[in-house]
Design a protein around this motif. Structure first.
Motif, short mmCIF file in Angstrom:
data_model
loop_
_atom_site.label_atom_id
_atom_site.label_comp_id
_atom_site.label_asym_id
_atom_site.label_seq_id
_atom_site.Cartn_x
_atom_site.Cartn_y
_atom_site.Cartn_z
N ILE A 47 0.85 -1.18 -0.15
CA ILE A 47 0.12 -0.03 0.13
C ILE A 47 0.78 1.17 0.04
O ILE A 47 0.60 2.24 -0.81
N ILE A 48 2.09 1.23 0.74
CA ILE A 48 2.80 2.26 0.86
C ILE A 48 3.70 2.72 -0.13
O ILE A 48 3.96 3.75 -0.36
N LEU A 49 4.07 1.64 -0.82
CA LEU A 49 5.25 1.72 -1.90
C LEU A 49 5.14 2.67 -2.92
O LEU A 49 5.87 3.43 -3.43
N PRO A 50 3.77 2.78 -3.57
CA PRO A 50 3.72 3.66 -4.64
C PRO A 50 3.94 4.98 -4.16
O PRO A 50 4.07 6.05 -4.82
N PHE A 51 3.64 5.30 -2.84
CA PHE A 51 4.06 6.62 -2.13
C PHE A 51 5.25 7.03 -1.45
O PHE A 51 5.52 7.87 -0.70
N ALA A 52 6.03 6.12 -1.63
CA ALA A 52 7.30 5.92 -0.68
C ALA A 52 8.14 7.25 -1.18
O ALA A 52 8.65 8.03 0.02
N GLY A 53 8.25 7.80 -2.10
CA GLY A 53 9.00 8.97 -2.51
C GLY A 53 8.49 10.05 -2.23
O GLY A 53 8.81 10.93 -1.36
N ILE A 54 7.16 10.36 -2.17
CA ILE A 54 6.39 11.36 -1.63
C ILE A 54 6.52 11.62 -0.23
O ILE A 54 6.52 12.57 0.38
N LEU A 55 6.38 10.26 0.51
CA LEU A 55 6.24 10.12 2.01
C LEU A 55 7.44 10.42 2.59
O LEU A 55 7.80 11.26 3.53
N LEU A 56 8.59 9.76 1.92
CA LEU A 56 9.98 10.35 2.58
C LEU A 56 10.30 11.90 2.10
O LEU A 56 10.89 12.30 3.28
N TRP A 57 10.04 12.52 1.11
CA TRP A 57 10.37 13.94 1.25
C TRP A 57 9.51 14.80 2.07
O TRP A 57 9.93 15.82 2.69
N SER A 58 8.00 14.19 2.26
CA SER A 58 7.33 14.89 3.29
C SER A 58 7.93 14.79 4.47
O SER A 58 7.94 15.86 5.47
N VAL A 59 8.43 13.73 5.06
CA VAL A 59 9.08 13.67 6.08
C VAL A 59 10.31 14.35 6.26
O VAL A 59 10.32 15.32 7.17
N ILE A 60 11.25 14.55 5.17
CA ILE A 60 12.33 15.50 5.30
C ILE A 60 11.94 16.80 5.42
O ILE A 60 12.44 17.83 6.22
N LEU A 61 10.69 17.36 4.73
CA LEU A 61 10.40 18.64 4.72
C LEU A 61 9.92 18.98 6.17
O LEU A 61 9.95 20.08 6.72
N ALA A 62 8.93 18.05 6.74
CA ALA A 62 8.62 18.09 8.08
C ALA A 62 9.70 18.49 9.07
O ALA A 62 9.65 19.26 9.95
N VAL A 63 10.60 17.71 9.11
CA VAL A 63 11.66 17.66 9.84
C VAL A 63 12.58 18.93 9.75
O VAL A 63 13.06 19.62 10.70
N MET A 64 12.86 19.47 8.43
CA MET A 64 13.34 20.82 8.12
C MET A 64 12.61 21.65 8.61
O MET A 64 13.06 22.85 8.83
N LEU A 65 11.35 21.94 8.55
CA LEU A 65 10.57 23.19 8.99
C LEU A 65 10.03 23.09 10.24
O LEU A 65 9.41 23.92 10.56
N ASN A 66 10.50 22.03 11.04
CA ASN A 66 9.55 21.89 12.36
C ASN A 66 10.23 23.22 13.26
O ASN A 66 9.37 23.57 14.00
N PRO A 67 11.61 23.58 13.34
CA PRO A 67 11.92 24.59 14.04
C PRO A 67 11.12 25.73 13.88
O PRO A 67 10.79 26.73 14.80
#
Length: 365
Positions: free
Chosen positions: A34-54
């Protein structure tokens, strides 16, 4: 007393463990489908969330958690949408024009410059090939068409995937806004997961902190600086009306991510503009391009110190591999993901061996 009871209990325990492992593997497999087709989007979303959290933590004090996340998501999408659509549209049209020109023999190439023949070893061969392409495109395609078929197909495939990559890139910012709103819960989940993997509460918390620092360091200090610099350079390219401005902007982004000075690209473009445009616009373009090409010297001290650095070979492999696997989105996800893996691997290798394990001394047999 049954003599087989001692054997039956371990056998039952082993069956229970095998059943648990099998059910867990089945659950992981079902979820991964279920997750694999969205893996790239989810990974970049997590990166953005960590980057913008401060930034989110600062805004939360005044706006609250939900409104802060909503504002960050909306502003990020609006800010990135206009330049991304412009660059991707120009890039796609340039690639399609190039491939179409090759197919219908309408592509025109200027004659080779005189200095090309003076290059040692390859100068004469390059001049002959260039002259053939410039004067007789059908003959050049008949001679070298087989060699160009593979790259041409790759270019067409890349151009076709640009629209999907653009949509995925924008969608990632929206998902990142949702992740930011639930940042505390996500951080706690990551800490508990790494605590379970490592078997240590302190170790799990340390790895969460280390991973977040690495993501911010690479995403802000490398990818972030490269994006800002490429946007500044691209503004000049589009303002002056250079052919293939989208391709040149993407090339600037690639050079900036792998830490190659963007001035190496902007200087030839400045020479071209001076030869084709009036003096005043050419001077303005030259000043702007030099400023944009050297802007990383100002941006890096401001952003690179916010996290950990990874070696440039790791970043380079991440850029190339990410772009080959996931296209436009992989260009940003690849270096960050590979840098996180590199840092965590180094952290694991630096740990002292567990007491009681045999020590390896001397050269290997």
């Amino acid at each position: 007393m049954n003599p087989n009871s001692d054997h039956a209990h371990p056998r039952s325990t082993m069956l229970d463990a095998a059943l648990q492992i099998g059910l867990l593997a089945l659950l992981v497999y079902a979820c991964s489908r279920i997750i694999l087709p969205f893996a790239g989007i989810l990974l970049w979303s997590v990166i953005l969330a960590v980057m913008l959290n401060p930034l989110h933590l600062r805004l939360t004090v005044r706006l609250g958690n939900r409104w802060s996340a909503l504002l960050i998501g909306l502003v990020s999408v609006v800010v990135m949408l206009v330049p991304l659509v412009t660059v991707v549209t120009s890039l796609g049209s340039s690639i399609f024009s190039l491939v179409s020109g090759l197919q219908n023999h309408s592509l025109t190439v200027p004659p080779p410059p005189p200095w090309l023949a003076d290059l040692p070893l390859v100068g004469q061969k390059l001049t002959e090939t260039w002259a053939l392409v410039a004067t007789n495109m059908p003959a050049a395609l008949a001679k070298y068409g087989q060699m160009l078929s593979g790259p041409a197909a790759s270019l067409m495939s890349f151009a076709s995937g640009l629209a999907a990559g653009e949509l995925s890139f924008i969608l990632s910012f929206a998902i990142a806004a949702v992740l930011i709103a639930y940042g505390k819960g996500a951080a706690e989940f990551a800490r508990r997961l790494l605590e379970r993997v490592t078997g240590s509460t302190a170790r799990g918390a340390h790895l969460v902190t280390l991973t977040a620092a690495t993501i911010r360091g690479v995403a802000l200090g490398v990818v972030g600086v490269a994006v800002i610099q490429a946007l500044l350079v691209g503004i000049g390219f589009f303002a002056i009306g250079i052919p293939g401005a989208g391709l040149l902007t993407l090339a600037t982004l690639l050079l900036a991510i792998v830490q190659v000075p963007a001035v190496l690209l902007t200087l030839p473009v400045i020479v071209y503009v001076f030869s084709t445009e009036a003096t005043t616009p050419a001077i303005i373009f030259a000043v702007w391009s030099l400023f944009a090409g050297l802007s990383d010297n100002i941006l890096k001290p401001l952003m690179l110190g916010r996290g950990l650095e990874a070696p440039m070979p790791v970043i380079l492999i991440g850029v190339i591999g990410g772009m080959l696997v996931d296209g436009l989105l992989g260009l940003f996800v690849g270096p960050v993901l590979l840098a996180v893996g590199y840092v965590l691997l180094n952290e694991w290798l630096s740990q002292p061996p567990v007491e009681g394990e045999p020590q390896i001394e001397g050269p290997a047999p």
